[in-house]
Design an enzyme around this catalytic site. Structure first.
Site, PDB file in Angstrom:
ATOM      1  N   CYS A  24      12.266 -36.026  73.530  1.00 56.81           N
ATOM      2  CA  CYS A  24      12.603 -37.177  72.701  1.00 56.81           C
ATOM      3  C   CYS A  24      11.805 -36.981  71.427  1.00 56.81           C
ATOM      4  O   CYS A  24      10.584 -37.104  71.440  1.00 56.81           O
ATOM      5  CB  CYS A  24      12.252 -38.503  73.349  1.00 56.81           C
ATOM      6  N   CYS A  77      10.095 -40.546  70.200  1.00 54.96           N
ATOM      7  CA  CYS A  77       9.086 -41.249  71.015  1.00 54.96           C
ATOM      8  C   CYS A  77       9.014 -40.582  72.385  1.00 54.96           C
ATOM      9  O   CYS A  77       8.594 -39.445  72.478  1.00 54.96           O
ATOM     10  CB  CYS A  77       9.356 -42.739  71.083  1.00 54.96           C
ATOM     11  N   SER A  78       9.423 -41.260  73.424  1.00 59.36           N
ATOM     12  CA  SER A  78       9.250 -40.667  74.751  1.00 59.36           C
ATOM     13  C   SER A  78      10.356 -41.104  75.705  1.00 59.36           C
ATOM     14  O   SER A  78      10.106 -41.318  76.884  1.00 59.36           O
ATOM     15  CB  SER A  78       7.888 -41.043  75.317  1.00 59.36           C
ATOM     16  N   CYS A  79      11.590 -41.251  75.212  1.00 61.01           N
ATOM     17  CA  CYS A  79      12.709 -41.605  76.088  1.00 61.01           C
ATOM     18  C   CYS A  79      12.801 -40.578  77.208  1.00 61.01           C
ATOM     19  O   CYS A  79      12.719 -39.367  76.965  1.00 61.01           O
ATOM     20  CB  CYS A  79      14.014 -41.619  75.295  1.00 61.01           C
TER      21      CYS A  79
HETATM   22 FE    FE Z   1      12.401 -42.172  72.637  1.00 59.93          FE
END
Ligand code: FE
Length: 199
Positions: free
Chosen positions: A104, A107-109
């Protein structure tokens, strides 16, 4: 945006999350122990084993594999795995010619229902930028050396799509049960930064 939005120069997610928790608790909208239970569920109960079961079933049941590649969300839900951050699952298959890896960039999906919560390195800005710019080199540094003629495809997660890599079944795993096969499948292989090794 749905459950998750991307932002630019904002404070780290952990800081924003703490601020949000404090605000919601203060207003009596959530109880901290409920949040703790939710987090514990994804860290301790889900983990990557759900994803490993999906992969092992795909390796042993070709009809299931086809359904998984056509509609990841529905096929994963057949095994009982669904919920937040897993509403739009896309499964991508590694082959002799193509290696897939997931990131991602903003961010951190990450697909919680099949892999649990993301590891720290997945959230690291260095991983998020370098895996796009030069995936082969970074994968090599992470211990995955790919043949020069293997095409590397990088998939950028978002609120719209969460990706799960279907790794290749290793040679030398013939005759193993579905359960034993699941035991070989690692989180890193399902993100695409490793391969599955034979027992
Ligand atoms: Fe994300």
């Amino acid at each position: 945006m749905s459950e998750h939005s991307h932002g630019g120069d904002r404070p780290p997610v952990s800081v924003r999350a703490e601020a949000l928790e404090a605000l919601l608790t203060e207003r009596g909208l959530v109880k901290p122990e409920v949040l703790d239970g939710f987090i514990s569920r994804f860290v301790n109960d889900v983990g990557p084993m759900n994803g490993a079961k999906v992969v092992a079933k795909a390796w042993t049941d070709d009809d299931y594999r086809q359904r998984l590649l056509e509609d990841g969300t529905a096929a994963i839900a057949e095994l009982g795995f669904s919920g937040p951050q897993g509403e739009h699952m896309v499964v991508i298959e590694n082959t002799d010619d193509v290696h897939n890896v997931v990131v991602c960039t903003l961010c951190s999906c990450y697909p919680w229902p099949v892999l649990g919560l993301p590891p720290e390195w997945y959230k690291d800005p260095a991983y998020r930028s370098r895996i796009v710019r030069d995936p082969r080199t970074l994968l090599g540094e992470m211990g995955l050396d790919l043949d020069d003629d293997t095409e590397v495809r990088v998939w950028d997660s978002s609120a719209e799509n969460r990706y799960l890599v279907l790794p290749q079944r290793p040679d030398g795993a013939e005759g193993l049960s579905e359960e034993d096969l699941a035991g070989l499948v690692t989180r890193d292989a399902m993100v695409g930064v490793a391969k599955v090794s034979a027992p």
